[in-house]
Design an enzyme around this catalytic site. Structure first.
Site, PDB file in Angstrom:
ATOM      1  N   LYS A  68      11.331   1.925  11.445  1.00 13.50           N
ATOM      2  CA  LYS A  68      10.168   1.844  10.322  1.00 13.50           C
ATOM      3  C   LYS A  68       9.060   1.211  10.995  1.00 13.50           C
ATOM      4  O   LYS A  68       9.435   0.487  12.094  1.00 13.50           O
ATOM      5  CB  LYS A  68      10.753   1.011   9.138  1.00 13.50           C
TER       6      LYS A  68
HETATM    7  P1  NAD Z   1       1.774   5.110  -2.298  1.00 15.22           P
HETATM    8  O1  NAD Z   1       0.775   4.142  -1.278  1.00 15.22           O
HETATM    9  O2  NAD Z   1       1.490   6.616  -2.107  1.00 15.22           O
HETATM   10  O3  NAD Z   1       1.919   4.889  -3.693  1.00 15.22           O
HETATM   11  C1  NAD Z   1       2.259   3.398  -4.132  1.00 15.22           C
HETATM   12  C2  NAD Z   1       1.672   3.292  -5.403  1.00 15.22           C
HETATM   13  O4  NAD Z   1       2.099   2.081  -5.967  1.00 15.22           O
HETATM   14  C3  NAD Z   1       0.091   3.384  -5.646  1.00 15.22           C
HETATM   15  O5  NAD Z   1      -0.214   4.109  -6.288  1.00 15.22           O
HETATM   16  C4  NAD Z   1      -0.334   1.807  -5.854  1.00 15.22           C
HETATM   17  O6  NAD Z   1      -1.376   1.719  -6.426  1.00 15.22           O
HETATM   18  C5  NAD Z   1       0.910   1.198  -6.641  1.00 15.22           C
HETATM   19  N1  NAD Z   1       1.303   0.005  -6.435  1.00 15.22           N
HETATM   20  C6  NAD Z   1       1.011  -0.811  -5.434  1.00 15.22           C
HETATM   21  N2  NAD Z   1       1.496  -2.147  -5.717  1.00 15.22           N
HETATM   22  C7  NAD Z   1       1.725  -2.064  -7.084  1.00 15.22           C
HETATM   23  C8  NAD Z   1       2.051  -3.096  -7.890  1.00 15.22           C
HETATM   24  N3  NAD Z   1       2.105  -4.447  -7.531  1.00 15.22           N
HETATM   25  N4  NAD Z   1       2.498  -2.788  -9.273  1.00 15.22           N
HETATM   26  C9  NAD Z   1       2.109  -1.500  -9.697  1.00 15.22           C
HETATM   27  N5  NAD Z   1       1.660  -0.410  -8.614  1.00 15.22           N
HETATM   28  C10 NAD Z   1       1.634  -0.778  -7.506  1.00 15.22           C
HETATM   29  O7  NAD Z   1       2.984   4.813  -1.426  1.00 15.22           O
HETATM   30  P2  NAD Z   1       4.413   5.916  -1.487  1.00 15.22           P
HETATM   31  O8  NAD Z   1       4.662   6.788  -0.227  1.00 15.22           O
HETATM   32  O9  NAD Z   1       4.375   6.753  -2.756  1.00 15.22           O
HETATM   33  O10 NAD Z   1       5.587   5.026  -1.485  1.00 15.22           O
HETATM   34  C11 NAD Z   1       6.404   4.103  -2.590  1.00 15.22           C
HETATM   35  C12 NAD Z   1       7.630   3.569  -2.390  1.00 15.22           C
HETATM   36  O11 NAD Z   1       8.618   4.981  -1.970  1.00 15.22           O
HETATM   37  C13 NAD Z   1       7.504   2.570  -0.985  1.00 15.22           C
HETATM   38  O12 NAD Z   1       8.618   1.753  -1.394  1.00 15.22           O
HETATM   39  C14 NAD Z   1       8.177   3.719   0.157  1.00 15.22           C
HETATM   40  O13 NAD Z   1       8.823   3.194   0.966  1.00 15.22           O
HETATM   41  C15 NAD Z   1       8.896   4.662  -0.772  1.00 15.22           C
HETATM   42  N6  NAD Z   1       9.309   5.995  -0.061  1.00 15.22           N
HETATM   43  C16 NAD Z   1       8.100   6.572   0.356  1.00 15.22           C
HETATM   44  C17 NAD Z   1       8.350   7.973   0.766  1.00 15.22           C
HETATM   45  C18 NAD Z   1       7.212   8.823   1.082  1.00 15.22           C
HETATM   46  O14 NAD Z   1       7.687  10.054   1.620  1.00 15.22           O
HETATM   47  N7  NAD Z   1       6.019   8.505   0.949  1.00 15.22           N
HETATM   48  C19 NAD Z   1       9.709   8.259   1.179  1.00 15.22           C
HETATM   49  C20 NAD Z   1      10.533   7.399   0.908  1.00 15.22           C
HETATM   50  C21 NAD Z   1      10.326   6.363   0.336  1.00 15.22           C
END
Ligand code: NAD
Length: 477
Positions: A108
């Site tokens: 990561k």
């Molecule tokens: P992203 O940046 O696209 O979205 C995150 C969202 O959460 C945003 O809309 C943001 O405004 C919101 N957010 C941030 N802080 C917040 C808070 N305190 N309260 C409420 N909302 C809040 O990120 P993502 O890619 O969707 O990732 C989200 C989670 O999923 C992370 O934990 C990431 O590790 C995990 N994840 C992502 C992927 C991927 O393919 N993108 C894959 C596996 C896991």
């Protein structure tokens, strides 16, 4: 009563969960330790000239386990990024890849930055410089270490990283495989952007195929009409909420974002909320739903399914007892701390763990990496030949249905549906669906098959650690 007294850090939480599972295994202590520890974490500080002065940024790339190579894991852009966090996330990647059988070790990366403070050109300069620092040390490399998007990054950043690597390795024919999550026109794959959210949907569909499991969560019936609260309407949360409401008939009764939450007992219009956030930067002011300033409180709202899809540690020892959802799907990584996990288990909450629930991203990243190495789009060779075979069958059926004596008639829409050969998107979704079903069944077998296993998280760890241990043994360790 909870036996954990202080809130553990993210990495400690992952280790505590690992320890709970490994205590039920019979691994030699040395091997147990080898699997648990993070192999290496590289910290880099680099300067970029922006707005007339040099700004220094701190980034990390952590490699948890190299039992299989390349290692894989996203790159996150957030002010919360630190060594503890990337190490926890890298460990989760090791277990996730093992659970869904993608042939990678765990890694990561992260950059301590608020991407919203920079314009596109500045972000490109920063990303290219970060990529240069990592690629120089083989921490971005098609056969060594393959990043992907995570919080705060997406297709755009991945395209810059791929291009930066290609500039540094001009004769590497496989250079596009150095990173996944790229846009389609830069070597990406159809269905990668939606993959993690789509995987959350497939995970829930599979869960609801098992009435015994549904009953364990004190629920009944199918997904139709289930009330869902989602935290974070970013890449993962948006796609999960969209598909669950559009395809499965669920009601998104709550959406929690940075600036507060929206609730609507009849279900929010996910597309409309998403558009509102894109143009207004938050949920506040959206007309068709009740706005609640203290978004965190909505995690405690009555609902059937809670999907934290934003960041880690949001369900912790301070609010776990108040969380009412009987089923929680960890779409984010580590949204439930080890202490909260214990409180929720005691209450009988069923938790579909992160390493499984959000594995759709790495699964489709695996397909993208294979596509890049094979230099051909999925379905390109067989699609038309498949269609030609279908045409033959349709013609024969039409000939038979023309025979009035037989009285046959093709059902409406059958011809169009059956004729279409699978393109890349259909193949990717099929591969993802298969992966999510198979992985769930492997966890479920352990959950229901062993008297000493009472939850899906421990079951997931047992499957994953068993596979990592087998890899190490095969290497003679
Ligand atoms: P992203 O940046 O696209 O979205 C995150 C969202 O959460 C945003 O809309 C943001 O405004 C919101 N957010 C941030 N802080 C917040 C808070 N305190 N309260 C409420 N909302 C809040 O990120 P993502 O890619 O969707 O990732 C989200 C989670 O999923 C992370 O934990 C990431 O590790 C995990 N994840 C992502 C992927 C991927 O393919 N993108 C894959 C596996 C896991």
């Amino acid at each position: 009563m909870s036996t954990t007294t202080a809130e553990p850090s993210f990495r400690q939480s992952v280790d505590l969960m690992f320890n709970r599972a490994v205590a039920l295994m019979d691994l030699p202590p040395g091997l147990e330790e080898k699997i648990r520890v993070c192999n290496a974490t590289y910290t880099v500080r680099f300067g970029v000239r922006l707005r007339g002065q040099i700004q220094t940024f701190t980034g990390y790339r952590s490699v948890h386990s190299e039992h299989m190579e390349p290692v894989k894991g996203g790159i996150r852009y957030s002010l919360g990024v630190n060594q503890d966090e990337v190490e926890a996330l890298a460990a989760l990647m090791t277990y996730k890849c093992a659970l869904v059988e993608t042939p990678f070790g765990g890694s990561k990366g992260g950059l301590c930055i608020d991407p919203r403070q920079y314009d596109e050109h500045e972000l490109e300069l920063i990303t290219r410089r970060f990529a240069y620092e990592l690629a120089k040390r083989d921490l971005i490399h098609p056969s060594q270490n393959v990043p992907a998007p995570d919080m705060g990054t997406g297709e755009r950043e991945m395209a810059w990283i791929a291009d930066q690597y290609a500039r540094m390795n001009t004769t590497d024919i496989n250079s596009r495989a150095c990173v996944t999550g790229k846009p389609l026109n830069a070597g990406g794959i159809a269905g990668r952007v939606e993959a993690t959210g789509r995987g959350v949907e497939y995970a829930l569909q599979e869960f609801f195929r098992h009435p015994e499991d549904v009953a364990a969560a004190k629920l009944s019936g199918g997904l139709e009409g289930k009330r869902i609260v989602v935290q974070g309407l970013g890449n993962v949360g948006y796609h999960a909420a969209k598909f669950l409401s559009e395809d499965d008939g669920c009601l998104i009764t709550g959406i929690i974002e940075r600036d507060g939450a929206l609730v609507h007992e009849k279900g929010l219009d996910v597309e409309a909320v998403h558009r509102w956030i894109s143009s207004h930067g938050g949920v506040s002011g959206f007309a068709d739903g009740k706005y609640i300033k203290d978004g965190g409180k909505v995690l405690e709202m009555e609902c059937d399914i809670l999907i934290p899809a934003a960041l880690e540690g949001v369900i912790n020892m301070s609010n776990a007892a108040e969380v009412k959802a009987p089923l929680i799907v960890e779409a984010a990584n580590g949204p439930i701390t080890a202490g909260a996990d214990e409180i929720l288990r005691e209450k009988g909450t069923v938790i579909i763990p992160d390493m499984y629930a959000n594995a759709g991203g790495v699964t489709v990243s695996y397909f993208e990496w294979v596509k890049n190495l094979s230099h051909i789009r999925f379905g390109r060779m067989q699609r038309r030949s498949e269609e030609a075979a279908h045409v033959l069958l349709i013609q024969e059926l039409e000939r038979l249905s023309a025979d009035k004596e037989l009285g046959w008639e093709l059902s409406k829409g059958f011809k169009e549906k059956y004729m279409k050969g699978a393109g890349e998107l259909e193949l990717v979704r099929s591969g993802l669906d298969d992966t999510m079903r198979t992985a769930y069944q492997s966890m479920r077998e352990v959950w229901h098959g062993r008297d000493d296993v009472h939850d899906l998280r421990v079951a997931a760890y047992l499957v994953a650690i068993g596979r990592v241990a087998a890899s190490y043994r095969a290497k003679g360790l």
